[in-house]
Structures are given as C-alpha cells and as structure tokens.
Design a protein around this motif. Sequence first.
Motif, mmCIF file in Angstrom:
data_model
loop_
_atom_site.group_PDB
_atom_site.id
_atom_site.type_symbol
_atom_site.label_atom_id
_atom_site.label_comp_id
_atom_site.label_asym_id
_atom_site.label_seq_id
_atom_site.Cartn_x
_atom_site.Cartn_y
_atom_site.Cartn_z
ATOM 1 N N ARG A 195 0.737 -0.854 0.244
ATOM 2 C CA ARG A 195 0.592 0.301 0.247
ATOM 3 C C ARG A 195 0.816 1.412 -0.785
ATOM 4 N NH1 ARG A 195 -5.385 0.883 1.926
ATOM 5 N NH2 ARG A 195 -5.622 3.410 2.109
ATOM 6 N N GLU A 196 0.904 2.068 -0.770
ATOM 7 C CA GLU A 196 1.249 3.250 -1.218
ATOM 8 C C GLU A 196 1.312 4.671 0.300
ATOM 9 O OE1 GLU A 196 2.138 4.945 -5.345
ATOM 10 O OE2 GLU A 196 2.784 2.882 -5.588
ATOM 11 N N LYS A 197 1.627 5.354 0.284
ATOM 12 C CA LYS A 197 1.373 6.492 0.816
ATOM 13 C C LYS A 197 0.432 6.995 -0.502
ATOM 14 C CE LYS A 197 2.635 10.360 3.132
ATOM 15 N NZ LYS A 197 3.816 11.142 3.875
ATOM 16 N N GLY A 198 -0.671 7.818 0.623
ATOM 17 C CA GLY A 198 -1.643 8.084 -0.186
ATOM 18 C C GLY A 198 -1.872 9.515 -0.851
ATOM 19 N N ILE A 199 -2.025 9.802 -1.911
ATOM 20 C CA ILE A 199 -1.895 10.872 -2.718
ATOM 21 C C ILE A 199 -3.000 11.685 -2.846
ATOM 22 C CG2 ILE A 199 -1.099 12.331 -4.733
ATOM 23 C CD1 ILE A 199 0.932 9.848 -5.227
ATOM 24 N N PHE A 200 -2.986 13.051 -2.674
ATOM 25 C CA PHE A 200 -4.397 13.200 -2.659
ATOM 26 C C PHE A 200 -4.595 15.175 -3.109
ATOM 27 C CE2 PHE A 200 -4.258 11.124 1.540
ATOM 28 C CZ PHE A 200 -5.480 10.072 1.129
ATOM 29 N N THR A 201 -4.549 14.921 -4.312
ATOM 30 C CA THR A 201 -5.024 16.049 -5.304
ATOM 31 C C THR A 201 -6.345 17.108 -5.371
ATOM 32 O OG1 THR A 201 -3.817 14.847 -7.030
ATOM 33 C CG2 THR A 201 -4.703 16.654 -7.712
ATOM 34 N N ASN A 202 -6.107 18.449 -5.124
ATOM 35 C CA ASN A 202 -6.986 19.774 -4.839
ATOM 36 C C ASN A 202 -6.697 19.534 -6.183
ATOM 37 O OD1 ASN A 202 -8.714 21.327 -5.075
ATOM 38 N ND2 ASN A 202 -7.492 21.770 -2.690
#
Length: 205
Positions: A195-202
């Motif tokens: 599981r990769e660290k989450g990427i959150f794009t605005n």
Amino acid sequence: MKVLLLNGSPKQNGNTALALSEMEKIFTSEGIETEIIHVGHLPIRSCIACGQCRKLGKCVFDDIVNEIAEKFKQADGLVVGSPVYYASANATLVALLTRLFYSTHFAKTMKVGAAVVAARRGGLSSTFDELNKFFTISGMPVASGQYWNSIHGGAPGEGAQDAEGLQIMRTLARNMTFLMKSIALGKEKYGLPEREKGIFTNFIR
C-alpha cells in the motif's frame, strides 16, 4: 471466517431480509459464521464532517455505527442489503454506511463486499451501483453472482416467488465464500498487496 450482513430495510422480515437469509443458508453450509443486523428502522443520523473520528478513533455519535464498526473490523466479508427508494438505497442505510466507512480507520483491503437490493420493479441497478461504491473506495474486492444482485417483490415475502433472484443470492454467497477463502490462502502465502502512501490532489486552482 465471518460475514456480517446488514439489513437496511425498515421491515425486519421483508424481501431484503429474505434475500439475506437465502445467502445465510449457503454461508452456514460452507462453515462461515454469520451475523445479520437489522438497521433500516433505526434513527441513524448522517455524517456532519466534524472530523472528530480522527481524534477519537470512532464516530462522535456513539450509537450502533460504533457497535457495527467493531464487528466489521473482525469480519472477513460485509453484505449490505437495501430496498429501492426512488432508484437509490434507504437513506438510513446510506447514513450508517457513510459514517461507518468514514470513521473507521482500520485496513479494509481484501475484506470482501457484496451489495443486495430488493424492489417491486425498477431502480435496482442504480441502487446496486450506489452501494458498491463504499467497497471499491476502500480497497475491498466486490463479490458477484450470476447477475446483478437483486430480488423482486413488493409486499413482504413476495421475493420468495422470484426463483431467479433467490438463485442469484445462493450463487453470490458461494462466490463470496470462495473469494474469502482464496484471499485467506493468498494472505498466508503472499501477504497483502503493498500500500503506497496516499496522494490527495486538490483540483481547485
């Protein structure tokens, strides 16, 4: 292994319950522990996006949602059943699921999910799609049957006349059992997917 089944109908013994009971028979015959919880009649409020669950480790509204959360954590699979209201799920059930999935921070990856819907006539597919989104955003494999997981019936008990619908429920339960057992074997041999660290794009610029 254990499967948790949520009856999202206000009617404890309606057609949604009938569908879940048909699945329960198969789970039991396959050696899977089950628990059906009737939730569709309860006064469950919706999420208010307060963010307190991040601090508390549970929803700030201490009701059945937090009780189910502990059972969900221990379960290998989750079946969510709902009647169709205006081509969507019972709002009480949606409120419960929104808070349940948002406030629980344990890994749901590889817990198996399945949605079951009941209606007199139409709106089944859209309700089915609505419920499956809770699973797919959480890394949960979705079990399928031989058709979309639905049963037809208006008055309580009429679903018993839908021979194909009942067969769909039995097939779904068998497929879900196979999937849960296969995942358990896979975990032993290969472990869970990385599981990769989450990427959150605005997207607001």
